[in-house]
Design a protein around this motif. Structure first.
Motif, PDB file in Angstrom:
ATOM      1  N   PHE A   5       0.853  -1.185   0.000  1.00 32.30           N
ATOM      2  CA  PHE A   5       0.000   0.000   0.000  1.00 32.30           C
ATOM      3  C   PHE A   5       0.888   1.234   0.000  1.00 32.30           C
ATOM      4  O   PHE A   5       1.674   1.437   0.937  1.00 32.30           O
ATOM      5  CB  PHE A   5      -0.911   0.012   1.232  1.00 32.30           C
ATOM      6  N   LEU A   6       0.757   2.061  -1.037  1.00 36.37           N
ATOM      7  CA  LEU A   6       1.505   3.309  -1.138  1.00 36.37           C
ATOM      8  C   LEU A   6       0.554   4.443  -0.761  1.00 36.37           C
ATOM      9  O   LEU A   6      -0.304   4.845  -1.543  1.00 36.37           O
ATOM     10  CB  LEU A   6       2.044   3.501  -2.561  1.00 36.37           C
ATOM     11  N   MET A   7       0.690   4.930   0.470  1.00 33.22           N
ATOM     12  CA  MET A   7      -0.199   5.961   0.996  1.00 33.22           C
ATOM     13  C   MET A   7       0.376   7.324   0.624  1.00 33.22           C
ATOM     14  O   MET A   7       1.507   7.656   1.001  1.00 33.22           O
ATOM     15  CB  MET A   7      -0.319   5.833   2.513  1.00 33.22           C
ATOM     16  N   THR A   8      -0.413   8.128  -0.080  1.00 35.15           N
ATOM     17  CA  THR A   8       0.103   9.385  -0.606  1.00 35.15           C
ATOM     18  C   THR A   8      -0.916  10.502  -0.389  1.00 35.15           C
ATOM     19  O   THR A   8      -1.884  10.333   0.362  1.00 35.15           O
ATOM     20  CB  THR A   8       0.468   9.214  -2.098  1.00 35.15           C
ATOM     21  N   ASP A   9      -0.715  11.651  -1.069  1.00 36.97           N
ATOM     22  CA  ASP A   9      -1.594  12.800  -0.822  1.00 36.97           C
ATOM     23  C   ASP A   9      -2.711  12.917  -1.857  1.00 36.97           C
ATOM     24  O   ASP A   9      -3.408  13.927  -1.893  1.00 36.97           O
ATOM     25  CB  ASP A   9      -0.790  14.101  -0.768  1.00 36.97           C
ATOM     26  N   ASP A  34      -6.006  10.483  -3.797  1.00 37.03           N
ATOM     27  CA  ASP A  34      -6.790   9.290  -3.473  1.00 37.03           C
ATOM     28  C   ASP A  34      -6.547   8.131  -4.426  1.00 37.03           C
ATOM     29  O   ASP A  34      -6.848   6.990  -4.111  1.00 37.03           O
ATOM     30  CB  ASP A  34      -8.288   9.639  -3.431  1.00 37.03           C
ATOM     31  N   ARG A  35      -5.991   8.416  -5.610  1.00 32.88           N
ATOM     32  CA  ARG A  35      -5.691   7.357  -6.578  1.00 32.88           C
ATOM     33  C   ARG A  35      -4.896   7.955  -7.724  1.00 32.88           C
ATOM     34  O   ARG A  35      -4.598   9.147  -7.749  1.00 32.88           O
ATOM     35  CB  ARG A  35      -6.974   6.713  -7.108  1.00 32.88           C
ATOM     36  N   LEU A  36      -4.572   7.132  -8.701  1.00 34.27           N
ATOM     37  CA  LEU A  36      -3.864   7.592  -9.888  1.00 34.27           C
ATOM     38  C   LEU A  36      -4.867   8.191 -10.868  1.00 34.27           C
ATOM     39  O   LEU A  36      -5.975   7.684 -11.030  1.00 34.27           O
ATOM     40  CB  LEU A  36      -3.146   6.401 -10.537  1.00 34.27           C
ATOM     41  N   THR A  51      -3.229   4.856  -2.615  1.00 33.00           N
ATOM     42  CA  THR A  51      -4.428   5.398  -1.988  1.00 33.00           C
ATOM     43  C   THR A  51      -4.045   6.523  -1.040  1.00 33.00           C
ATOM     44  O   THR A  51      -2.867   6.763  -0.786  1.00 33.00           O
ATOM     45  CB  THR A  51      -5.216   4.296  -1.250  1.00 33.00           C
ATOM     46  N   GLU A  52      -5.043   7.218  -0.503  1.00 30.78           N
ATOM     47  CA  GLU A  52      -4.797   8.447   0.240  1.00 30.78           C
ATOM     48  C   GLU A  52      -4.335   8.178   1.667  1.00 30.78           C
ATOM     49  O   GLU A  52      -4.983   7.443   2.421  1.00 30.78           O
ATOM     50  CB  GLU A  52      -6.053   9.313   0.254  1.00 30.78           C
ATOM     51  N   GLY A  53      -3.217   8.810   2.054  1.00 32.76           N
ATOM     52  CA  GLY A  53      -2.627   8.575   3.354  1.00 32.76           C
ATOM     53  C   GLY A  53      -3.440   9.118   4.516  1.00 32.76           C
ATOM     54  O   GLY A  53      -3.305   8.646   5.648  1.00 32.76           O
ATOM     55  N   ARG A  54      -4.283  10.115   4.273  1.00 31.57           N
ATOM     56  CA  ARG A  54      -5.076  10.700   5.369  1.00 31.57           C
ATOM     57  C   ARG A  54      -6.152   9.746   5.882  1.00 31.57           C
ATOM     58  O   ARG A  54      -6.737   9.999   6.947  1.00 31.57           O
ATOM     59  CB  ARG A  54      -5.726  12.008   4.913  1.00 31.57           C
ATOM     60  N   ILE A  71     -11.272   1.096  -3.803  1.00 36.70           N
ATOM     61  CA  ILE A  71     -10.704   2.373  -3.380  1.00 36.70           C
ATOM     62  C   ILE A  71      -9.277   2.475  -3.906  1.00 36.70           C
ATOM     63  O   ILE A  71      -8.536   1.493  -3.905  1.00 36.70           O
ATOM     64  CB  ILE A  71     -10.701   2.484  -1.844  1.00 36.70           C
ATOM     65  N   GLY A  72      -8.892   3.670  -4.355  1.00 33.35           N
ATOM     66  CA  GLY A  72      -7.530   3.859  -4.833  1.00 33.35           C
ATOM     67  C   GLY A  72      -7.319   3.252  -6.213  1.00 33.35           C
ATOM     68  O   GLY A  72      -8.269   2.917  -6.933  1.00 33.35           O
ATOM     69  N   THR A  73      -6.071   3.101  -6.573  1.00 30.59           N
ATOM     70  CA  THR A  73      -5.683   2.451  -7.833  1.00 30.59           C
ATOM     71  C   THR A  73      -4.939   1.172  -7.503  1.00 30.59           C
ATOM     72  O   THR A  73      -3.950   1.196  -6.771  1.00 30.59           O
ATOM     73  CB  THR A  73      -4.767   3.355  -8.670  1.00 30.59           C
TER      74      THR A  73
END
Length: 369
Positions: free
Chosen positions: A165-169, A171-173, A235-238, A252-254
């Motif tokens: 899981f790559l949690m980023t800023d 919500d998806r690609l 997917t989104e880290g928040r 959810i996410g990509t």
């Protein structure tokens, strides 16, 4: 069903973009989510950025360090603070954690690679959540991961994880940066990483003011992980609770479909752990032999040699256009291969003056890209 999960969270999710201070609410939610996953029987590894950002905030620095020495000093300040926060929060929930600091040489050296694998295995067996980061304080530029997205993918390959899981800023690609292009199209599933070129996905190479990654590093990480058989999600880290929802099947996410790989541990190490020291350009016959017939690489099929390397180093095997076909461990140095390339194996002793290996790269030490 118990699964092994690697969760990577970036600096942009862990800290305030304005100040670089820790976003404690996000970290608390992450800790709670990971602890619950562990209680459900899953093996969990957390790859956490943030040491440099936290160190900057601690020292009152307004900009990210530009020199390696300053970055390493700031990371040393921030890493202890970051682990203190994690330990306090996880301890509140009675969840033991362990700090694991890795360098690129851990993956480059076979013995260190195996030792790291065994250490992770024992930590997970004990019910511990390892918290992983690059050992910025001692890393050197030529042996750095570059970003924790790559590190997390290599860890996922190392421990044979089921999910990354790559949690980023975001919500998806998306087909473009949604912060700049309002009608950017969301992408929920990528069956093969090369599809992104067909979809004309714009991945930008810049991260946040405090982080080093960008979407391009996450695509690179997804390529590494999926080729090792690890399903990857952006997917989104928040909202770390999304991990649980994704495991339950929510779109959810990509998600990036993993490749069907039967590669053993040694071949995963060759494919993902090593840094190639050179390139061998191959003719069509050699490409067919290694990629279709599963044969070893012989000197006769090599048309050019690039780089400076020694026997047992890793090299890329490329077609005439420079596209990587495979990579493997060579039995000869670059100087030796310059002399024997294009020649039959039985000619090698006469050319070199001594008897060497019959193959340049044995099929057991060769991985198709």
């Amino acid at each position: 069903m118990s699964q092994t999960l690697v969760v990577k969270i970036g600096t942009s999710s862990l800290t305030s973009p304005e100040t670089g201070n820790l976003a404690l609410s996000t970290i608390a939610a992450l800790v709670e989510s990971l602890t619950e996953l562990r209680r459900q029987g899953h093996n969990v590894v957390l790859v956490s950025s943030g040491a440099v950002g936290v160190g900057c905030a601690r020292l009152g620095l307004r900009d990210r360090p530009r020199t390696l020495a300053l970055k390493q000093a700031v990371a040393a300040v921030g890493q202890g603070r970051l682990m203190r926060v994690y330990d306090d929060l996880f301890t509140t929930l009675q969840q033991p954690i362990a700090q694991v600091l890795l360098t690129r040489s851990t993956f480059r050296e076979r013995t260190a690679y195996i030792n790291a694998s065994n250490t992770f295995r024992e930590l997970l067996r004990l019910g511990v959540i390892p918290v992983v980061n690059e050992n910025d304080t001692v890393a050197v530029d030529e042996l750095k991961f570059g970003d924790n997205d790559t590190l997390s993918a290599l860890v996922a390959s190392l421990i044979e994880a089921d999910w990354l899981f790559l949690m980023t800023d975001v919500d998806r690609l998306y087909s473009a940066d949604p912060r700049q292009v309002p009608d950017a199209q969301p992408i929920t599933l990528v069956n093969h990483i090369d599809e992104l070129e067909e979809l004309q996905v714009q991945t930008g190479d810049r991260g946040s003011a405090w982080g080093t990654g960008g979407m391009v590093t996450k695509i690179t990480a997804a390529r590494i992980a999926t080729s090792a058989g690890v399903r990857t999600v952006i997917t989104e880290g928040r909202f770390p609770g999304n991990i649980q929802k994704i495991l339950q099947g929510e779109p959810i996410g990509t998600q990036f479909e993993p490749r069907d790989t039967a590669g053993n541990a040694r071949k995963r190490w060759i494919a993902h752990g090593l840094i190639p020291s050179g390139k061998l350009m191959l003719d069509e016959g050699a490409i067919a032999a290694i990629s279709q017939a599963g044969k070893s690489l012989l000197a006769a099929g090599i048309t050019a040699v690039e780089g400076d390397f020694q026997a047992s180093d890793a090299v890329k095997l490329c077609d005439q256009q420079g596209r990587e076909i495979a990579r493997g461990l060579v039995n000869y140095s670059s100087d030796e291969l310059q002399m024997v390339r294009g020649h039959r194996s039985e000619e090698i002793p006469t050319i070199l003056g001594y008897t060497g290996a019959e193959t340049v790269v044995h099929r057991d030490n060769l991985v198709i890209s």
